[in-house]
Design an enzyme around this catalytic site. Sequence first.
Site, PDB file in Angstrom:
ATOM      1  N   TYR A   1      14.566  32.073   5.608  1.00  0.00           N
ATOM      2  CA  TYR A   1      13.370  32.852   5.974  1.00  0.00           C
ATOM      3  C   TYR A   1      13.343  33.172   7.461  1.00  0.00           C
ATOM      4  CZ  TYR A   1      11.258  31.775   1.452  1.00  0.00           C
ATOM      5  OH  TYR A   1      10.989  31.683   0.121  1.00  0.00           O
TER       6      TYR A   1
ATOM      7  N   MET B   1      10.607  25.350   0.802  1.00  0.00           N
ATOM      8  CA  MET B   1       9.758  24.431   0.041  1.00  0.00           C
ATOM      9  C   MET B   1      10.595  23.457  -0.806  1.00  0.00           C
ATOM     10  SD  MET B   1       6.763  25.302  -2.694  1.00  0.00           S
ATOM     11  CE  MET B   1       5.847  26.350  -1.572  1.00  0.00           C
TER      12      MET B   1
ATOM     13  N   LYS C   1       0.846  -1.197   0.000  1.00  0.00           N
ATOM     14  CA  LYS C   1       0.000   0.000   0.000  1.00  0.00           C
ATOM     15  C   LYS C   1       0.883   1.249   0.000  1.00  0.00           C
ATOM     16  CE  LYS C   1      -0.165  -0.442   4.991  1.00  0.00           C
ATOM     17  NZ  LYS C   1      -0.857  -1.044   6.124  1.00  0.00           N
TER      18      LYS C   1
ATOM     19  N   ARG D   1     -10.475   0.074  14.091  1.00  0.00           N
ATOM     20  CA  ARG D   1     -10.313   0.830  12.849  1.00  0.00           C
ATOM     21  C   ARG D   1     -11.366   0.304  11.879  1.00  0.00           C
ATOM     22  NH1 ARG D   1      -4.436   1.005   9.959  1.00  0.00           N
ATOM     23  NH2 ARG D   1      -5.076  -1.066   9.216  1.00  0.00           N
TER      24      ARG D   1
HETATM   25  C1  LIG Z   1      -0.161  -1.817   6.975  1.00  0.00           C
HETATM   26  C2  LIG Z   1      -0.758  -3.048   7.465  1.00  0.00           C
HETATM   27  C3  LIG Z   1       0.045  -4.151   7.820  1.00  0.00           C
HETATM   28  C4  LIG Z   1       1.534  -4.117   7.836  1.00  0.00           C
HETATM   29  O1  LIG Z   1       2.025  -3.524   8.999  1.00  0.00           O
HETATM   30  P1  LIG Z   1       3.608  -3.421   9.295  1.00  0.00           P
HETATM   31  O2  LIG Z   1       3.723  -2.917  10.652  1.00  0.00           O
HETATM   32  O3  LIG Z   1       4.126  -2.464   8.285  1.00  0.00           O
HETATM   33  O4  LIG Z   1       4.131  -4.779   9.108  1.00  0.00           O
HETATM   34  C5  LIG Z   1      -0.588  -5.334   8.144  1.00  0.00           C
HETATM   35  N1  LIG Z   1      -1.939  -5.413   8.167  1.00  0.00           N
HETATM   36  C6  LIG Z   1      -2.733  -4.362   7.879  1.00  0.00           C
HETATM   37  C7  LIG Z   1      -4.208  -4.539   7.940  1.00  0.00           C
HETATM   38  C8  LIG Z   1      -2.178  -3.138   7.534  1.00  0.00           C
HETATM   39  O5  LIG Z   1      -2.961  -2.107   7.245  1.00  0.00           O
END
Ligand SMILES: *Cc1c(COP(=O)(O)O)cnc(C)c1O
Length: 824
Positions: free
Chosen positions: A718, A767, A493, A591
């Site tokens: 700045y 920036m 992801k 979540r």
């Molecule tokens: C991102 C995620 C993981 C991986 O977590 P890490 O700590 O990066 O290994 C596993 N399961 C779910 C549902 C996630 O969203």
Amino acid sequence: MNYHITDIASAINASWLQAGIDGHVSHLLIDSRKLVFPGGTLFFAIRSANRDGHQFIDHLYHQGVRHFVVSTPVDPVRWPGANLLLVDDTLSALQLLAARHRSQFSIPVIGITGSNGKTIVKEWLNQLLEPDQLIVRSPRSYNSQIGVPLSVWLIQPAHQLGIFEAGISRAGEMDALEKIIYPTIGVFTNLGMAHSEGFSSMEEKLEEKWKLFRHAEAVIYKKGNTLVDNWLREANHSRGSLFSWGSEESADMHVYEIFKADSYTVARIRCGTAEFQLSIPFSDEASIDNALTCCAIMLYLDVPVQRIMERIPQLHGMAMRLELKEGINHCSVINDSYSADLSSLVVALDFLSQQKQHINKTVILSDIPETGLTSVQLYENVSRLLQRYGVNRLLAIGPVISDHADLFRAAMIQVQTFISTESFLQHFDELHFHEETILVKGARRFAFEAITAQLEMQVHQTVLEINLNAMLNNLRQYQQQLRPGTKLMAMVKAFSYGSGSFEIANLLQFHGVDYLAVAYTDEGVALRKAGIHLPVMVMNAASSGFSSLVEYGLEPVLYSLPLFRKFESFIRQEGIQYYPVHLEMETGMHRLGFESSDFQELLVLLKGNSFRIQSVFSHLAASEDPRHDSFTHDQAELFVHYCSQIEETIAYPFIRHIENTAAILRHPQWQFDMVRLGIGLYGIDSSALHRLALDEVSTLRTTIAQIKKLSPGETVGYGRRGIVTDEALIATVRIGYADGYPRVLGNGTGRMLVKGSLAPVIGSVCMDMTMIDITGIDGVKEGDEVIVFGHGLSVSTLAGWAGTIPYEMLTGISQRVKRIYYQD
Ligand SMILES: *Cc1c(COP(=O)(O)O)cnc(C)c1O
């Protein structure tokens, strides 16, 4: 050169499980995916922590391979006509065969070991000596227990000199490599602190490395390292006769003066009665050492001083790795334009074939220098290789390869020929490069850098480098932690935690990951468009994306009753049955996930629907933290409870998974059927156990745009927040908060690595630019490289300074920062 299968059987002391067809062997194969010449191939079924070669025999048999070395008494009836040789240990058999092959030749062989510089010394030596003799050498950095035998196997009767490197990481490994290489001349590059884990002391490491020289007539090394010098002074080990170089007068090659300019170095050298001045076209320490090592070897080999003085200035830097870069017109470019020989061509084609983002694969290839084969044999081999690796188009540059264009046409490869690099460049626009992956591979004298310069996109000078070998290492490290049969889902992801998309997915797919997971549908669609065929789980699928989800065969996570119903009615309308989905259960993360109050209704829905439940999973909230272990335990227990109820209801098996990176190490008992590896893949140990030898995958580099000298009282940036108290040197670097360098790192909070020293940020981060204080760091020039994180400065450290976590740091690197992927 080839061997009859019966000779091989006796060379490796094998017993026959089955005697098949009569035949000769000319190619050795370890990795079934690298098969090119089935007829003459002998496959060694090697068993490693992650893979058992015996599983690939059937596949290879059907591809036409008939010669196998195994260590398990497999049942021969499945493979009529195959020669099946049984040995105790297939790796040892491979090594034994290579040692036998080596013993047929009485040419001088140079064996190189040491902590750094092995590959570059080997490549440079080849460059320096190549005009005078036919040399065989290790491809790239093939220096391991498997790489060395495969390298030595390349020796042919025409060769006049061999150059092989040997790398070890543990005590006891060098013996085997020595027997295979059997160097007549030894080269010891240096003793570094790297990879010391496998040794109890530096002496032990040195002792082990020196075993390579057991039968060498001489060893060439650099004098001046106290540990090495003391160790050599002790007489109680066989060390060969020594030929040293260094700044001490007693060295055989005495380097008595060194003058460094910006881009070159002059060394004054005395050796015996000769005294001369050598111009080295580099100014960094490592390159100077490597060039001087080459000079010492040439002196030892009695190469005339005049020739050494002519050739060393011609040395050129070379990428020790294969790089994949974004090219013009949506092309991907692999630049390997530093050498051209058959064995490195195979390595490069292998890398090319892993790239699935484009259907079309093009190779730009020059004449291949003298190999000992006739040119027809040589280009026949090349054409089979190209065909085998699925290359569609060849752009052949040089008179000899052009003469053999018909061989490629016969292999159904589209060919265009060019007499020279200049003529290729004149026709560049007519070649219409577009949405293809291009491998550029050429012998040095063809100067292909002019071609890669045209093909590669101009990048702004901040790049994120992704080390694919490191990622593979991390994957292996975690795979070794899994209980047998446990599947692995890789979390890709957010552009694979900032490090790329299809480039990473390609690698994971190639190396046998079972599942990929992304957060949103469009991330999954991008992977499919790039040719990724692994199953992909989408964690947060919105109803607006259902049709592309189905069109691209992506598998959504269902985490609530409304979502379940919505997707089910969509699937029903489409007339689809058994659509693969995943169920996420709430166990404490709060979540996403079905709540316990939803559970009975979920069970009812599960009784009749259009889905195939691929997996049921939950997410741990604090798997990395021992203070929450009892909470984690409760989560796992609740998860098990949910799973067993679901299993009773749907009455078919599904994959159960709950573990993220930290949990894999900290709670191995809950690996269930699959784990979800995230941050660990990118080299960060979120468990803080530091039990695995992980390598950080990304390095963020930028460059210095300008250097200014400021006086006390002047201010920087700045708001005039950076105040200079003493005379200071300030460098402006090409990275700012728009690139993902957090503004909180301003005013001394953040630091960047400049020539190995940490330079603090002065003033506020802008920036697109940041100013750092480089006062006291020697020899920094405009244009020099600065490391923001990576080699020597962990992204975790940087994240700590910024008050955040490596996850946020990595995913925050903006997309305008170009990604470069490489493989050693
Ligand atoms: C991102 C995620 C993981 C991986 O977590 P890490 O700590 O990066 O290994 C596993 N399961 C779910 C549902 C996630 O969203």
